[in-house]
Structures are given as structure tokens and as C-alpha cells.
Enzyme design. Structure first.
Site, mmCIF file in Angstrom:
data_model
loop_
_atom_site.group_PDB
_atom_site.id
_atom_site.type_symbol
_atom_site.label_atom_id
_atom_site.label_comp_id
_atom_site.label_asym_id
_atom_site.label_seq_id
_atom_site.Cartn_x
_atom_site.Cartn_y
_atom_site.Cartn_z
ATOM 1 C CG MET A 109 34.170 34.562 37.139
ATOM 2 S SD MET A 109 35.751 35.310 36.717
ATOM 3 C CE MET A 109 36.897 34.227 37.620
ATOM 4 C CE LYS A 125 38.637 42.869 32.337
ATOM 5 N NZ LYS A 125 38.996 43.759 33.460
ATOM 6 C CG ASP A 152 36.448 45.712 38.011
ATOM 7 O OD1 ASP A 152 36.852 46.448 37.104
ATOM 8 O OD2 ASP A 152 37.139 44.819 38.522
#
Length: 253
Positions: A178, A65, A43
Site C-alpha cells: 500500500m 476498502k 474485501d
């Protein structure tokens, strides 16, 4: 009922949490399996120092991502893991933090299980534990908070709303993963449901990395402060954040 598929060969997947950023926080087992891997599927937040542990012959596949942009959709990531394992490869699925805390690790293992592929889980230090420790913010403290809750700032997969009244009425430390883009919504919802507008908060940017920054705020002013922060960042809400100034130790001269 889920259909099981038969794997073609005896491939194996190690689901590895790389930790929150500082490469020294990688576990000993995580270090070992990365060095043994035939394939590493990694990632965006995995540090270059950790990636460098892989053998020069290892196939490296980036599937990172970031906010509002997914390089590789989740279903394709799942398929990569299946395909590589089915031809007998030892695959390391390498994620930032811990794979089972907002890392979709469970979803990926469900797919492997559907195909009868063997796997193991190597836990990592999650961002909430690592970033707050490096910021001098204890998640629990007898004078401040008896418990802690981890919450995703992203919309739930099935559209379910966060239970804001229970969060606002608790005496917990709240940690939002997030949540930077949603900081205004988070602030508004918590205040609307009863959390004091002057509740102390902190935003930890690039936690545990050498460029780490800690921005402090009140809950009401959180959206303003968030505008000057960049991802990856963690939002911590609660009086424990007031300890940061006195307990900070990282990046001090």
C-alpha cells in the site's frame, strides 16, 4: 481490562486469506470453508472466481476498502461479524492475501474473542510472496539479500514513524504494501538515511493476475515510475529486483 460478552448462539467465524489475486492460489481449506459458509464478508481484492465458490444461498456482504475510501468502517465490519455469528451463522471473513499481514485480521479476532465467539484462521498467500514469485523476483538470494522486511506504506494507527535508518542501512529486500501514493516519501526517506539512490526497485501491479505488470526503476526515480502504476501494487526495493528480467515466466508468450 477487556470485557467478555456471552454469544447468543454457537456461531463460528472462519478468517480466510484468499491469496494475492490468481484464484488458483486459494488453499484447499479456504475453498472448502467458503463452500460451507452461511455468510461471506469479503474485501475488494477478492477475485470473482473465488466469490463464485460460495453457495447460491450464501449471504454475500461487501465491505471493501480502497485508497482514501472505506466502504464500511472497520468498527462496522467487526460488528457485522459479531452480529452474524451471534445468530448461529457460519461466517467466512474473506480477505485478499493473508489476513494476518497488514489485513487487520488480528483486530477482528480480538473483537470476536471479546464476545466469546469461536473462530479459526485459514492462512493465505500474502501479496509479497505471490506477486514477487509471479514477477520472477526471489525475495531472498544468496548473492543479493539474506532477509526480507514487509512494511506498510500507510501511516501507523498511533502515528508512529517507520524506523527509516534501520531500513536504509540494512541489506534486506524491502517490500512496501500500500505504498504507491507514498512512493515519493519512501524514496526520499530511504535516500536521506543512506540507501543508494541507484538501488534497483520494482513496482508489481495486479500481482498474479492476468493483467500483471512489472515496472522497474531506481530508488531515485521511483516516484516518477509510480505515477504510471495503479493500485493494487506492491513496491519491492533491492538488488533482487534485477533478476526479474531473466527469471520472469508469467504471461510470457
Amino acid at each position: 481490562m477487556t470485557t467478555n460478552h456471552t454469544s447468543l448462539n454457537r456461531g463460528f467465524v472462519s478468517l480466510v486469506g484468499a491469496g494475492p489475486g490468481d484464484p488458483d492460489l486459494l488453499t484447499v481449506k479456504g475453498h472448502r470453508v467458503i463452500q460451507q459458509a452461511d455468510v461471506v464478508v469479503y474485501d475488494r481484492l477478492v477475485s470473482p472466481e473465488i466469490l463464485a465458490l460460495a453457495s447460491p444461498e450464501t449471504e454475500m456482504i461487501y465491505v471493501g476498502k480502497q485508497l482514501d475510501f472505506h466502504c464500511v468502517p472497520q468498527d462496522q465490519i467487526n460488528q457485522i461479524l459479531v452480529d452474524k455469528a451471534q445468530v448461529g451463522k457460519h461466517v467466512v471473513r474473506l480477505k485478499g492475501g493473508d489476513s494476518f499481514i497488514f489485513g487487520r485480521g488480528g483486530e477482528e479476532l480480538e473483537e470476536l474473542a471479546n464476545y466469546g465467539i469461536k473462530y479459526e484462521v485459514v492462512p493465505g498467500i500474502t501479496a509479497a510472496a505471490g506477486a514477487t514469485a509471479y514477477a520472477g523476483i526471489p525475495l531472498t538470494h544468496r548473492d543479493h539479500a539474506q532477509s526480507v522486511q514487509f512494511i506498510t506504506g500507510h501511516v501507523q494507527k498511533d502515528g508512529r514513524e517507520i524506523k527509516w535508518p534501520s531500513l536504509a542501512q540494512s541489506n534486506n529486500t524491502l517490500v512496501f504494501y500500500m505504498g504507491l501514493k507514498q512512493s515519493g516519501y519512501i524514496s526520499d526517506k530511504l535516500i536521506t538515511h543512506g540507501l543508494a539512490a541507484d538501488t534497483p526497485c520494482a513496482i508489481i501491479e495486479n500481482g498474479t493476475r492476468k493483467e500483471q505488470r512489472v515496472l522497474t526503476s531506481s530508488l531515485a526515480n521511483l516516484p516518477v515510475v509510480a505515477k504510471s502504476a495503479q493500485s493494487p501494487a506492491l513496491i519491492v526495493i533491492g538488488s533482487v529486483t534485477t533478476l526479474s528480467e531473466s527469471l520472469q515466466w508469467f504471461n510470457q508468450e
